[in-house]
Design a protein around this motif. Structure first.
Motif, PDB file in Angstrom:
ATOM      1  N   SER A 195     -20.155 -28.094  37.108  1.00 37.45           N
ATOM      2  CA  SER A 195     -18.777 -28.417  36.743  1.00 37.45           C
ATOM      3  C   SER A 195     -18.745 -29.802  36.105  1.00 37.45           C
ATOM      4  N   ASN A 227      -6.762 -28.619  36.084  1.00 34.87           N
ATOM      5  CA  ASN A 227      -6.584 -27.168  36.249  1.00 34.87           C
ATOM      6  C   ASN A 227      -6.629 -26.397  34.931  1.00 34.87           C
ATOM      7  N   PRO A 277      -9.117 -24.638  32.493  1.00 34.05           N
ATOM      8  CA  PRO A 277     -10.524 -24.186  32.481  1.00 34.05           C
ATOM      9  C   PRO A 277     -11.310 -24.676  31.270  1.00 34.05           C
ATOM     10  N   TRP A 315     -13.728 -27.749  31.398  1.00 30.60           N
ATOM     11  CA  TRP A 315     -14.981 -27.693  32.137  1.00 30.60           C
ATOM     12  C   TRP A 315     -16.045 -26.882  31.395  1.00 30.60           C
ATOM     13  N   GLN A 334     -14.321 -22.730  33.974  1.00 32.20           N
ATOM     14  CA  GLN A 334     -13.524 -22.417  35.152  1.00 32.20           C
ATOM     15  C   GLN A 334     -13.245 -23.687  35.944  1.00 32.20           C
ATOM     16  N   VAL A 335     -12.119 -23.699  36.650  1.00 33.62           N
ATOM     17  CA  VAL A 335     -11.719 -24.875  37.436  1.00 33.62           C
ATOM     18  C   VAL A 335     -12.649 -24.997  38.648  1.00 33.62           C
TER      19      VAL A 335
END
Length: 606
Positions: free
Chosen positions: A541, A550, A552, A555, A559-560
């Motif tokens: 991440s 929050n 996505p 990243w 995805q969070v």
């Protein structure tokens, strides 16, 4: 009963009635009846232009020698019935004449019909060697007909001479191309097939249509199908088309080649089987695609070729799909952009020489493609743009193979100056980088995008960087014999950022001072590797841009982060009001910050 007439030297005729045969020669027309059968051709018989000869059911026509032919310039109507067919037959006369002559359909004979006819022991090889001969452009109707026991060829026709054939039991030899006409090769009868007995050319601007169920045999290495126009060989799932070669001798063990030359891109092979073609005496390929040509080939199997199923340029497979074959690349992009689509199950591309993506050109490799480098000297050299973008579910594979102790790995993927727009994404590079030359699977001298990529099992080095700075995102670099990443640049600011990559072991890569306890692949100085991934393909991440926690797209993994993730913040990240973020641990790098909104928080640990 026969009416026999004789012409004497004084030019007078003597005619009388006799029970026996009817001898015929010279120009003929009218009707040959069963009552006056058999008709014996004692020298050439001609049906003149504009005239019609009708042969009734049950008639027998006999050719006594190799030079006793029936020459049709007008119309021959030989229409038997299922119960009472018509027979043309030859006889053995001597060692020089073992068969009868030939039934010639010459200019003007296209209205002729053979129906329920048997042609037996015709086509003496002393002259034409064919029982039935069809001149260029002529298309007589021949159906419910058997041609057998010919000395050499049942038929000799041009490529379109069989347009009006149906239910024919014979071998139909093709000895001329399309000429100036479009042509059709329909399905013959059970067990019957077409035979190429020389090079057959589909001329520019012409179309040869091969119908479902047709079998085309190439008799020798030099009996090729040369397509400069359009070849439409479109079978069906239930009734495919077959091109096949045969064993003739030690010098000719396979058939010739189907060549798609300049002007042939409109061609289609669909539901086709190509078997035992591509004799090595000349080209050695069952199918050859000329530079710049892109025929459509789908639902097709090529097998038992002597050396190459296909030989194509880098973009020759643009319109290939559902193919069962090995597709050999022996030329680069030339002056055109190129696409390499996914082939069929178990099929792959094979580099059999250096393949070059020229400056200003783009080679696109689609998800699921497998590219094999046949030996150490078969490299992919990129001066333009290589877009090899697979997916998580359908990656792209470059692989080398063991050939001998001198060539135990494939060649190298070179990104030369000018290739900075290139992308490797969801790519696996395996067993490349033979030490006979550079020993690197990938060599970089231009700043390309490399992410979600695995480089393994090279003979020496996974990735060799010659100059410039690079970022490798979420890559797995392991099981390379010596080096994972080798930064050969002498410029102090040329840094390779390989953080968040997997190195073959949870301890990370080996570096003598920065990670002496690492047991993964070695790295040189000026390679950033900390933090590293603990598992192959494990996505960390890590932020790739500024934005909201929050979101996505902020990243690397898309995805969070969750409470089990190690988080690395390299950009400005904000937590919106009343939002709780989760992570196992958070690390900040230069430029990274976390801005908390009202009533927002981050919870660490599980």
């Amino acid at each position: 009963m026969k009416n026999l007439c004789f012409l004497f030297l004084n030019l007078s005729f003597l005619c009388f009635t006799s029970f026996g045969q009817t001898n015929v020669s010279g120009n003929v027309s009218g009707t040959w009846t069963k009552a006056n059968s058999p008709y014996i051709i004692t020298s050439d018989v001609t049906v003149p232009a504009g005239q019609t000869l009708t042969i009734q059911p049950g008639v027998v026509v006999q050719s006594d020698a190799y030079n006793d032919d029936l020459l049709v310039y007008g119309t021959l109507l030989a229409q038997g019935t299922a119960a009472d067919s018509i027979r043309f037959r030859g006889v053995f006369v001597s060692g020089n004449s073992t068969h009868g002559g030939t039934l010639f359909f010459l200019t003007g004979s296209s209205s002729s019909i053979l129906d329920y006819v048997a042609v037996d022991r015709m086509g003496d090889s002393y002259y034409e060697g064919a029982a039935v001969y069809i001149a260029n452009g002529e298309t007589p109707t021949i159906r419910n007909t058997v041609v057998r026991s010919s000395e050499l060829n049942d038929f000799k026709i041009w490529a379109g001479g069989a347009r009006n054939f149906a239910s024919v039991k014979a071998v139909v030899s093709v000895d001329r191309g399309t000429g100036g006409s479009n042509a059709i090769m329909p399905k013959l009868g059970y067990g019957s097939y077409y035979r190429l007995i020389t090079d057959i050319t589909v001329g520019g601007g012409q179309t040869l249509t091969v119908q479902p169920g047709v079998v085309v045999q190439s008799d020798a290495y030099n009996d090729d199908l040369l397509v400069y126009g359009t070849l439409l060989a479109q079978g069906t799932a239930a009734d495919s088309i077959r091109f096949r070669g045969v064993f003739v001798s030690g010098n000719s063990t396979h058939g010739g080649t189907i060549y798609f030359h300049t002007g042939s891109s409109g061609s289609v092979l669909d539901y086709v089987v190509v078997e035992r073609m591509g004799d090595t005496y000349y080209e050695g390929a069952a199918i050859y695609v000329d530079q710049g040509e892109t025929p459509t080939i789908r639902n097709t199997v090529v097998r038992s070729s002597e050396r190459h199923d296909f030989k194509i340029w880098a973009g020759g497979a643009r319109n290939f799909s559902n193919l069962r074959a090995i597709v050999d690349l022996d030329r680069g992009t030339g002056g055109a952009n190129a696409t390499m689509p996914k082939l069929g199950y178990g099929s792959y591309y094979r580099l059999i020489t250096d393949i070059t993506v020229g400056g200003g050109q783009t080679l696109t490799i689609q998800p699921g493609v497998v590219v094999q480098s046949a030996d150490y000297s078969d490299d992919l050299r990129v001066y333009g743009t290589l877009l090899a973008q697979g997916t998580a579910a359908d990656s792209i594979h470059f692989r080398g193979v063991f050939v001998s102790t001198n060539s135990s790995h494939g060649g190298t993927i070179y990104f030369h100056t000018g290739s900075s727009g290139s992308v490797l994404d969801y790519v696996v590079v395996d067993r490349m980088g033979d030490t006979y030359y550079l020993g690197a699977a990938i060599s970089l001298e231009a700043s390309c995008t490399i992410k979600n990529t695995t480089v393994k099992n090279s003979e020496l080095t996974g990735i060799y960087t010659k100059q410039g700075s690079y970022v490798f995102n979420n890559c797995s670099i392991y099981a390379n014999a010596t080096w994972g990443v080798y930064n050969a640049s002498t410029v102090a600011t040329d840094i390779v950022d390989a953080r968040n990559c997997y190195w073959g072991n949870p301890t990370g890569p080996y570096h003598p001072t920065l990670n002496p306890s690492g047991t993964g692949n070695k790295v040189t100085d000026k390679v950033l590797f900390n933090p590293w991934s603990q598992t192959p393909g494990g996505c960390m991440s890590v932020t790739v841009k500024s934005g909201n926690w929050n979101d996505p797209t902020v990243w690397l993994c898309g995805q969070v982060p969750s409470s089990t993730d190690l988080v690395v913040i390299r950009h400005a990240v904000a937590l919106s009001g009343s939002f709780t973020a989760h992570a196992k641990q958070v690390a900040y790098e230069t430029g990274g910050s976390l801005n908390l909104g009202t009533n927002s928080q981050i919870q660490l640990g599980n």
